[in-house]
Design a protein around this motif. Structure first.
Motif, PDB file in Angstrom:
ATOM      1  N   ASP A  29      16.686  99.571  94.935  1.00 15.94           N
ATOM      2  CA  ASP A  29      15.832 100.311  94.002  1.00 15.94           C
ATOM      3  C   ASP A  29      15.878  99.739  92.586  1.00 15.94           C
ATOM      4  O   ASP A  29      15.140 100.198  91.716  1.00 15.94           O
ATOM      5  N   ALA A  30      16.759  98.774  92.365  1.00 10.33           N
ATOM      6  CA  ALA A  30      16.917  98.219  91.026  1.00 10.33           C
ATOM      7  C   ALA A  30      15.779  97.255  90.691  1.00 10.33           C
ATOM      8  O   ALA A  30      15.220  96.599  91.570  1.00 10.33           O
ATOM      9  N   HIS A  31      15.450  97.162  89.409  1.00 12.11           N
ATOM     10  CA  HIS A  31      14.480  96.190  88.911  1.00 12.11           C
ATOM     11  C   HIS A  31      15.268  95.015  88.328  1.00 12.11           C
ATOM     12  O   HIS A  31      16.104  95.206  87.444  1.00 12.11           O
ATOM     13  N   VAL A  32      15.010  93.813  88.841  1.00 11.91           N
ATOM     14  CA  VAL A  32      15.767  92.631  88.441  1.00 11.91           C
ATOM     15  C   VAL A  32      14.806  91.606  87.845  1.00 11.91           C
ATOM     16  O   VAL A  32      13.819  91.225  88.495  1.00 11.91           O
ATOM     17  N   HIS A  33      15.108  91.147  86.627  1.00 18.15           N
ATOM     18  CA  HIS A  33      14.241  90.212  85.910  1.00 18.15           C
ATOM     19  C   HIS A  33      15.072  89.001  85.486  1.00 18.15           C
ATOM     20  O   HIS A  33      16.097  89.163  84.806  1.00 18.15           O
ATOM     21  N   VAL A  34      14.640  87.813  85.885  1.00 16.56           N
ATOM     22  CA  VAL A  34      15.355  86.579  85.564  1.00 16.56           C
ATOM     23  C   VAL A  34      14.617  85.842  84.460  1.00 16.56           C
ATOM     24  O   VAL A  34      13.424  85.538  84.593  1.00 16.56           O
ATOM     25  N   PHE A  35      15.330  85.527  83.371  1.00 14.74           N
ATOM     26  CA  PHE A  35      14.769  84.806  82.235  1.00 14.74           C
ATOM     27  C   PHE A  35      15.380  83.410  82.171  1.00 14.74           C
ATOM     28  O   PHE A  35      16.589  83.248  82.321  1.00 14.74           O
ATOM     29  N   ASP A  36      14.545  82.404  81.922  1.00 13.57           N
ATOM     30  CA  ASP A  36      15.062  81.060  81.695  1.00 13.57           C
ATOM     31  C   ASP A  36      14.056  80.277  80.867  1.00 13.57           C
ATOM     32  O   ASP A  36      12.838  80.436  81.035  1.00 13.57           O
ATOM     33  N   ALA A  37      14.571  79.406  79.997  1.00 18.38           N
ATOM     34  CA  ALA A  37      13.696  78.639  79.108  1.00 18.38           C
ATOM     35  C   ALA A  37      12.944  77.540  79.839  1.00 18.38           C
ATOM     36  O   ALA A  37      11.881  77.099  79.377  1.00 18.38           O
ATOM     37  N   ARG A  38      13.451  77.067  80.983  1.00 20.72           N
ATOM     38  CA  ARG A  38      12.784  75.949  81.653  1.00 20.72           C
ATOM     39  C   ARG A  38      11.507  76.415  82.349  1.00 20.72           C
ATOM     40  O   ARG A  38      11.440  77.542  82.852  1.00 20.72           O
ATOM     41  N   PRO A  39      10.488  75.557  82.399  1.00 14.51           N
ATOM     42  CA  PRO A  39       9.237  75.923  83.063  1.00 14.51           C
ATOM     43  C   PRO A  39       9.443  76.124  84.558  1.00 14.51           C
ATOM     44  O   PRO A  39      10.293  75.487  85.179  1.00 14.51           O
ATOM     45  N   ALA A  40       8.647  76.990  85.148  1.00 17.73           N
ATOM     46  CA  ALA A  40       8.778  77.288  86.574  1.00 17.73           C
ATOM     47  C   ALA A  40       8.438  76.085  87.442  1.00 17.73           C
ATOM     48  O   ALA A  40       8.931  75.968  88.566  1.00 17.73           O
ATOM     49  N   ASP A  41       7.577  75.182  86.929  1.00 16.29           N
ATOM     50  CA  ASP A  41       7.168  74.037  87.739  1.00 16.29           C
ATOM     51  C   ASP A  41       8.045  72.805  87.533  1.00 16.29           C
ATOM     52  O   ASP A  41       7.751  71.738  88.068  1.00 16.29           O
ATOM     53  N   LEU A  42       9.123  72.931  86.769  1.00 19.96           N
ATOM     54  CA  LEU A  42      10.034  71.807  86.587  1.00 19.96           C
ATOM     55  C   LEU A  42      10.772  71.523  87.895  1.00 19.96           C
ATOM     56  O   LEU A  42      11.299  72.431  88.529  1.00 19.96           O
ATOM     57  N   ASP A  43      10.820  70.257  88.296  1.00 22.06           N
ATOM     58  CA  ASP A  43      11.487  69.883  89.548  1.00 22.06           C
ATOM     59  C   ASP A  43      12.993  69.780  89.310  1.00 22.06           C
ATOM     60  O   ASP A  43      13.508  68.734  88.933  1.00 22.06           O
ATOM     61  N   VAL A  44      13.707  70.878  89.560  1.00 20.58           N
ATOM     62  CA  VAL A  44      15.158  70.895  89.325  1.00 20.58           C
ATOM     63  C   VAL A  44      15.920  70.145  90.410  1.00 20.58           C
ATOM     64  O   VAL A  44      17.096  69.822  90.240  1.00 20.58           O
ATOM     65  N   SER A  45      15.264  69.863  91.522  1.00 17.87           N
ATOM     66  CA  SER A  45      15.960  69.213  92.638  1.00 17.87           C
ATOM     67  C   SER A  45      16.447  67.817  92.276  1.00 17.87           C
ATOM     68  O   SER A  45      17.332  67.270  92.947  1.00 17.87           O
ATOM     69  N   ARG A  46      15.902  67.209  91.222  1.00 14.77           N
ATOM     70  CA  ARG A  46      16.274  65.853  90.833  1.00 14.77           C
ATOM     71  C   ARG A  46      17.513  65.798  89.935  1.00 14.77           C
ATOM     72  O   ARG A  46      17.977  64.711  89.610  1.00 14.77           O
ATOM     73  N   ASP A  47      18.035  66.943  89.552  1.00 11.35           N
ATOM     74  CA  ASP A  47      19.208  66.957  88.666  1.00 11.35           C
ATOM     75  C   ASP A  47      20.418  66.438  89.440  1.00 11.35           C
ATOM     76  O   ASP A  47      20.858  67.054  90.408  1.00 11.35           O
ATOM     77  N   PRO A  48      21.005  65.289  89.025  1.00 10.36           N
ATOM     78  CA  PRO A  48      22.050  64.656  89.835  1.00 10.36           C
ATOM     79  C   PRO A  48      23.470  65.124  89.548  1.00 10.36           C
ATOM     80  O   PRO A  48      24.412  64.648  90.186  1.00 10.36           O
ATOM     81  N   ARG A  49      23.664  66.003  88.592  1.00  8.56           N
ATOM     82  CA  ARG A  49      25.024  66.435  88.255  1.00  8.56           C
ATOM     83  C   ARG A  49      25.760  66.928  89.496  1.00  8.56           C
ATOM     84  O   ARG A  49      25.214  67.697  90.284  1.00  8.56           O
ATOM     85  N   THR A  50      26.999  66.506  89.645  1.00  9.62           N
ATOM     86  CA  THR A  50      27.765  66.839  90.850  1.00  9.62           C
ATOM     87  C   THR A  50      28.608  68.088  90.619  1.00  9.62           C
ATOM     88  O   THR A  50      29.293  68.207  89.601  1.00  9.62           O
ATOM     89  N   LEU A  51      28.578  68.999  91.577  1.00 10.47           N
ATOM     90  CA  LEU A  51      29.341  70.240  91.500  1.00 10.47           C
ATOM     91  C   LEU A  51      30.240  70.364  92.724  1.00 10.47           C
ATOM     92  O   LEU A  51      29.844  70.007  93.840  1.00 10.47           O
ATOM     93  N   ALA A  52      31.437  70.878  92.509  1.00  8.74           N
ATOM     94  CA  ALA A  52      32.375  71.127  93.601  1.00  8.74           C
ATOM     95  C   ALA A  52      32.324  72.608  93.968  1.00  8.74           C
ATOM     96  O   ALA A  52      32.463  73.469  93.097  1.00  8.74           O
ATOM     97  N   LEU A  53      32.110  72.878  95.231  1.00  6.80           N
ATOM     98  CA  LEU A  53      32.044  74.245  95.729  1.00  6.80           C
ATOM     99  C   LEU A  53      33.291  74.550  96.551  1.00  6.80           C
ATOM    100  O   LEU A  53      33.667  73.766  97.424  1.00  6.80           O
ATOM    101  N   SER A  54      33.914  75.682  96.285  1.00  7.91           N
ATOM    102  CA  SER A  54      35.019  76.121  97.124  1.00  7.91           C
ATOM    103  C   SER A  54      34.463  76.699  98.419  1.00  7.91           C
ATOM    104  O   SER A  54      33.251  76.950  98.543  1.00  7.91           O
ATOM    105  N   LEU A  55      35.331  76.937  99.397  1.00  6.61           N
ATOM    106  CA  LEU A  55      34.887  77.547 100.648  1.00  6.61           C
ATOM    107  C   LEU A  55      34.294  78.930 100.383  1.00  6.61           C
ATOM    108  O   LEU A  55      33.304  79.319 101.008  1.00  6.61           O
TER     109      LEU A  55
END
Length: 421
Positions: A29-55
């Protein structure tokens, strides 16, 4: 607390999007709104920064339904090898006399009873599926969910009944969660700040030999006189093993800055142990200043003083604590922040409790995990700047002791996988 909670999420990185997706499902029932400065059509998939994920982070993405899209672009971590370069003469002599193994620690998924300790993926490979999942959720429930991309939030103002979010037009929400990241040098200073005067050089390396399946998923951490260096496994390319490099050194006496690629490779081949294999190629490296920048608590904090609604602004992830990368746990800590916040809001609605009580629960619940990791990374980062006799010996003996004590190894591995529970 009203079931129709209005939640503003500031920052559409992995932590902010994971929070929004979890909240949309757990709080129907909650209303959730996400704000971000980057454009919605920016291709974020090309960002190569490496991140380590725990299990634990992998399992969180599985619960959100996005891991099947992330997994093909990820590499499982099946072992972690920690060692020290050039142990002190005292330690080396003692080890030789007692016929002790070298000061190193090896954690494996097999001895922990799991398939993997975690995974490695690029920022783009993680954020793109999360963003796609959020856009899909918004399309299904546009009256309740929204994606305000290309809309930077200029200010947050606490009010007696909630938070005023200024994103061009002032909007009122019951709760605002800041999940923006950023590097240490570009962040506004929080309550606890320490400049380690260290530089992190990041990039990728390729090994000369074909990938060894037995060691393809091993992450390496090497303690050097200048600071820690790490290699995170990446998927092979052209039959050769690859790894993401994080190389931390003294900023005032930087041994990397003046070297060309061939010289950097030569140094790295001396830094890492022989079990890594010979490094044959290196990409151009980028550098970042390292420091601790943390809030004392997730609730309230910087820019949120005064007023009855001061506890309606929550900071999670890098917005709450930016850490030294020595443990590679920053993103994992932020995802645990997000999960705990949604769980507390869900529990409070079920009990009919107020929002303030739910946030107070998060504040106390997250404190042990946050401060354990903040203290551990801060101690390790500072220790490389201390000129204390015997410090390298003590660090090496600590690694050897952990390797010999199976219960301690399992406890450390559990902390790495799931944090403080």
């Amino acid at each position: 607390m009203s079931s129709e909670l209005s939640l503003a999420v500031v920052g559409a990185g992995p932590v902010g999007l994971a929070l929004a997706l979890h909240a949309a499902r757990a709080l129907p029932d909650a209303h959730v709104h996400v704000f971000d400065a980057r454009p919605a059509d920016l291709d974020v998939s090309r960002d190569p920064r490496t991140l380590a994920l725990s299990l634990g982070s992998v399992q969180e993405f599985e619960r959100l339904g996005v891991w099947p899209a992330i997994a093909p672009a990820s590499t499982a971590i099946t072992a972690v090898h920690v060692s020290q370069q050039q142990p002190a003469l005292l330690l080396a002599g003692l080890a030789a006399r007692l016929r002790l193994p070298p000061p190193e620690l090896l954690l494996t998924a097999a001895e922990c009873g799991v398939d993997q300790l975690g995974a490695v993926a690029s920022y783009g490979a993680i954020v793109a599926p999360l963003q796609a999942a959020w856009f899909e959720a918004v399309a299904k429930e546009p009256r309740r969910l929204s994606a305000r991309f290309g809309t930077p939030v200029a200010a947050l103002k606490a009010t007696p009944a909630g938070v005023e979010v200024d994103a061009g037009i002032a909007e009122h929400h019951d709760l605002a969660v800041v999940a923006e990241g950023g590097v240490f040098s570009a962040q506004a200073r929080k309550a606890l700040v320490h400049d380690y005067r260290q530089t992190a050089w990041v990039g990728q390396v390729t090994l000369a030999e074909p990938a060894d399946p037995a060691r393809a998923g091993t992450a390496y951490e090497r303690f050097t006189p200048h600071g820690p260096a790490a290699l995170l496994p990446l998927s092979p390319q052209g039959g050769a093993a690859r790894a993401a490099l994080v190389w931390c050194v003294d900023a005032a006496d930087d041994p990397v800055l003046g070297l060309d690629d061939a010289q950097r490779l030569a140094v790295l081949n001396q830094v890492f142990p022989p079990r890594v294999g010979r490094l044959a190629a290196i990409t151009p490296l980028k550098r970042f200043a390292l420091g601790l920048n943390a809030e004392r608590t997730l609730v309230g904090g910087r820019g949120n003083e005064g007023g009855a609604g001061q506890g309606r602004i929550v900071r999670i992830g890098n917005a709450a604590q930016t850490l030294h990368p020595v443990a590679g746990q920053g993103l994992n800590l932020g995802l645990r922040d997000a999960h705990a916040l949604v769980a507390a809001l869900q529990s409070a609605q079920g009990r009919g409790a107020d929002l303030g009580a739910a946030l107070k629960q998060v504040e106390w619940q997250r404190a042990p995990d946050r401060w354990t990791l903040i203290a551990a990374t801060d101690f390790l980062a500072r220790s490389f700047t201390w000129q204390l006799p015997g410090l390298a010996s003590a660090r090496g003996l600590g690694l050897a002791a952990l390797q010999a004590l199976s219960p301690a190894k399992r406890l450390l591995a559990r902390q790495m996988m799931f944090g403080w529970r």
